[in-house]
Scaffold this motif. Sequence first.
Motif, mmCIF file in Angstrom:
data_model
loop_
_atom_site.group_PDB
_atom_site.id
_atom_site.type_symbol
_atom_site.label_atom_id
_atom_site.label_comp_id
_atom_site.label_asym_id
_atom_site.label_seq_id
_atom_site.Cartn_x
_atom_site.Cartn_y
_atom_site.Cartn_z
ATOM 1 N N TYR A 29 0.782 -1.243 0.000
ATOM 2 C CA TYR A 29 0.000 0.000 0.000
ATOM 3 C C TYR A 29 0.809 1.284 0.000
ATOM 4 O O TYR A 29 0.298 2.320 -0.408
ATOM 5 C CB TYR A 29 -0.944 0.023 1.215
ATOM 6 C CG TYR A 29 -2.058 -0.974 1.083
ATOM 7 C CD1 TYR A 29 -3.200 -0.663 0.366
ATOM 8 C CD2 TYR A 29 -1.957 -2.230 1.661
ATOM 9 C CE1 TYR A 29 -4.226 -1.579 0.232
ATOM 10 C CE2 TYR A 29 -2.984 -3.148 1.540
ATOM 11 C CZ TYR A 29 -4.112 -2.817 0.819
ATOM 12 O OH TYR A 29 -5.126 -3.726 0.683
ATOM 13 N N ARG A 30 2.012 1.267 0.512
ATOM 14 C CA ARG A 30 2.751 2.517 0.698
ATOM 15 C C ARG A 30 4.107 2.481 0.023
ATOM 16 O O ARG A 30 4.724 1.431 -0.116
ATOM 17 C CB ARG A 30 2.964 2.799 2.186
ATOM 18 C CG ARG A 30 1.716 2.971 2.987
ATOM 19 C CD ARG A 30 1.028 4.307 2.697
ATOM 20 N NE ARG A 30 0.039 4.592 3.708
ATOM 21 C CZ ARG A 30 -1.218 4.154 3.680
ATOM 22 N NH1 ARG A 30 -1.630 3.416 2.686
ATOM 23 N NH2 ARG A 30 -2.049 4.451 4.651
ATOM 24 N N GLY A 31 4.580 3.665 -0.339
ATOM 25 C CA GLY A 31 5.930 3.829 -0.854
ATOM 26 C C GLY A 31 6.102 3.284 -2.257
ATOM 27 O O GLY A 31 5.173 2.786 -2.896
ATOM 28 N N ASP A 32 7.329 3.402 -2.738
ATOM 29 C CA ASP A 32 7.631 3.002 -4.112
ATOM 30 C C ASP A 32 7.427 1.518 -4.360
ATOM 31 O O ASP A 32 7.030 1.124 -5.447
ATOM 32 C CB ASP A 32 9.062 3.410 -4.483
ATOM 33 C CG ASP A 32 9.192 4.914 -4.681
ATOM 34 O OD1 ASP A 32 8.174 5.570 -4.984
ATOM 35 O OD2 ASP A 32 10.304 5.427 -4.521
ATOM 36 N N SER A 33 7.682 0.676 -3.363
ATOM 37 C CA SER A 33 7.507 -0.773 -3.577
ATOM 38 C C SER A 33 6.059 -1.095 -3.929
ATOM 39 O O SER A 33 5.790 -2.016 -4.699
ATOM 40 C CB SER A 33 7.934 -1.566 -2.339
ATOM 41 O OG SER A 33 7.052 -1.319 -1.257
ATOM 42 N N SER A 34 5.117 -0.324 -3.392
ATOM 43 C CA SER A 34 3.706 -0.598 -3.657
ATOM 44 C C SER A 34 3.330 -0.318 -5.107
ATOM 45 O O SER A 34 2.347 -0.855 -5.616
ATOM 46 C CB SER A 34 2.815 0.230 -2.722
ATOM 47 O OG SER A 34 2.860 1.602 -3.056
ATOM 48 N N ARG A 35 4.102 0.509 -5.783
ATOM 49 C CA ARG A 35 3.792 0.851 -7.176
ATOM 50 C C ARG A 35 4.039 -0.315 -8.135
ATOM 51 O O ARG A 35 3.594 -0.279 -9.273
ATOM 52 C CB ARG A 35 4.581 2.087 -7.600
ATOM 53 C CG ARG A 35 4.189 3.325 -6.803
ATOM 54 C CD ARG A 35 4.972 4.546 -7.255
ATOM 55 N NE ARG A 35 4.825 5.652 -6.336
ATOM 56 C CZ ARG A 35 3.773 6.467 -6.290
ATOM 57 N NH1 ARG A 35 2.771 6.287 -7.101
ATOM 58 N NH2 ARG A 35 3.729 7.463 -5.422
ATOM 59 N N THR A 36 4.719 -1.364 -7.665
ATOM 60 C CA THR A 36 4.910 -2.573 -8.460
ATOM 61 C C THR A 36 3.574 -3.249 -8.715
ATOM 62 O O THR A 36 3.359 -3.850 -9.762
ATOM 63 C CB THR A 36 5.859 -3.554 -7.741
ATOM 64 O OG1 THR A 36 7.067 -2.878 -7.455
ATOM 65 C CG2 THR A 36 6.141 -4.778 -8.583
ATOM 66 N N GLY A 37 2.672 -3.171 -7.756
ATOM 67 C CA GLY A 37 1.330 -3.735 -7.877
ATOM 68 C C GLY A 37 0.335 -2.656 -8.250
ATOM 69 O O GLY A 37 0.700 -1.500 -8.473
ATOM 70 N N TRP A 38 -0.926 -3.018 -8.284
ATOM 71 C CA TRP A 38 -1.949 -2.041 -8.664
ATOM 72 C C TRP A 38 -2.787 -1.561 -7.484
ATOM 73 O O TRP A 38 -3.642 -0.705 -7.643
ATOM 74 C CB TRP A 38 -2.847 -2.598 -9.768
ATOM 75 C CG TRP A 38 -3.711 -3.745 -9.338
ATOM 76 C CD1 TRP A 38 -3.383 -5.072 -9.345
ATOM 77 C CD2 TRP A 38 -5.037 -3.675 -8.827
ATOM 78 N NE1 TRP A 38 -4.423 -5.818 -8.852
ATOM 79 C CE2 TRP A 38 -5.455 -4.984 -8.542
ATOM 80 C CE3 TRP A 38 -5.926 -2.621 -8.578
ATOM 81 C CZ2 TRP A 38 -6.706 -5.278 -8.017
ATOM 82 C CZ3 TRP A 38 -7.177 -2.924 -8.055
ATOM 83 C CH2 TRP A 38 -7.556 -4.240 -7.786
ATOM 84 N N THR A 39 -2.550 -2.070 -6.273
ATOM 85 C CA THR A 39 -3.365 -1.680 -5.116
ATOM 86 C C THR A 39 -2.747 -0.547 -4.309
ATOM 87 O O THR A 39 -3.232 -0.241 -3.224
ATOM 88 C CB THR A 39 -3.610 -2.880 -4.180
ATOM 89 O OG1 THR A 39 -2.358 -3.328 -3.672
ATOM 90 C CG2 THR A 39 -4.334 -4.000 -4.905
ATOM 91 N N THR A 40 -1.730 0.091 -4.824
ATOM 92 C CA THR A 40 -1.050 1.149 -4.082
ATOM 93 C C THR A 40 -1.994 2.270 -3.660
ATOM 94 O O THR A 40 -2.933 2.612 -4.372
ATOM 95 C CB THR A 40 0.118 1.738 -4.908
ATOM 96 O OG1 THR A 40 0.794 2.697 -4.106
ATOM 97 C CG2 THR A 40 -0.368 2.379 -6.198
ATOM 98 N N GLU A 41 -1.719 2.814 -2.488
ATOM 99 C CA GLU A 41 -2.397 4.023 -2.026
ATOM 100 C C GLU A 41 -1.401 5.185 -1.971
ATOM 101 O O GLU A 41 -1.702 6.238 -1.416
ATOM 102 C CB GLU A 41 -2.999 3.798 -0.630
ATOM 103 C CG GLU A 41 -4.114 2.797 -0.598
ATOM 104 C CD GLU A 41 -4.608 2.473 0.807
ATOM 105 O OE1 GLU A 41 -5.697 1.888 0.900
ATOM 106 O OE2 GLU A 41 -3.915 2.780 1.799
ATOM 107 N N ALA A 42 -0.222 4.991 -2.566
ATOM 108 C CA ALA A 42 0.862 5.966 -2.454
ATOM 109 C C ALA A 42 0.503 7.344 -3.008
ATOM 110 O O ALA A 42 1.095 8.338 -2.596
ATOM 111 C CB ALA A 42 2.125 5.434 -3.140
ATOM 112 N N ASP A 43 -0.461 7.421 -3.907
ATOM 113 C CA ASP A 43 -0.848 8.718 -4.458
ATOM 114 C C ASP A 43 -1.881 9.444 -3.603
ATOM 115 O O ASP A 43 -2.139 10.625 -3.829
ATOM 116 C CB ASP A 43 -1.407 8.553 -5.881
ATOM 117 C CG ASP A 43 -0.342 8.060 -6.850
ATOM 118 O OD1 ASP A 43 0.841 8.416 -6.663
ATOM 119 O OD2 ASP A 43 -0.695 7.315 -7.769
#
Length: 179
Positions: A29-43
């Motif tokens: 969900y958080r940080g750059d590692s989460s951007r590898t998947g599609w469930t990120t909340e980083a934005d």
Amino acid sequence: MDTAAAPLTFRDATAADVDALVVLIESAYRGDSSRTGWTTEADILDGQRTDPEGVLEVVESPGSRLLVVERDGALVACCQLEHRGESAYFGMFAVRPGLQGGGLGRAVLAEAERTARESWGVTEMQMTVISVREDLIAWYERRGYRRTGRTSAFPYGDERFGIPLRDDLRFELLVKPLG
């Protein structure tokens, strides 16, 4: 990694799993590692998604289960189930980012529904999703969940749940009958 390579194993989390579960949840969900998947909340959120105390509370809470999902002994996903009368609450759902999009989440959700139905005899699964997460809500809708229009406030100011990057965050209740 081929998600069909080895069977998934499900078990209840213990206190010994807490640190690994926090790492998994944060990575999804958080940080750059989460951007590898599609469930990120980083934005939409910065800061933490959970902490060891919060995960341990779920592990030790009566009427709650935190399912650990492993493949070949490696932690690949988790989810919380909480018994709430005729319903169960589904939360703290995380799939390792590099494994998202291959059916693993769908398999975990189906097992969570089966487990809640068989363990507690519930007739409905409930969850809350941040209402601006349209892609995630659409994923749940494809699995039989429906939007209720019932919302609750996001805990602005409580950094245990993250640091909001926008001012329009709310949780929306999604439900699915478990026949």
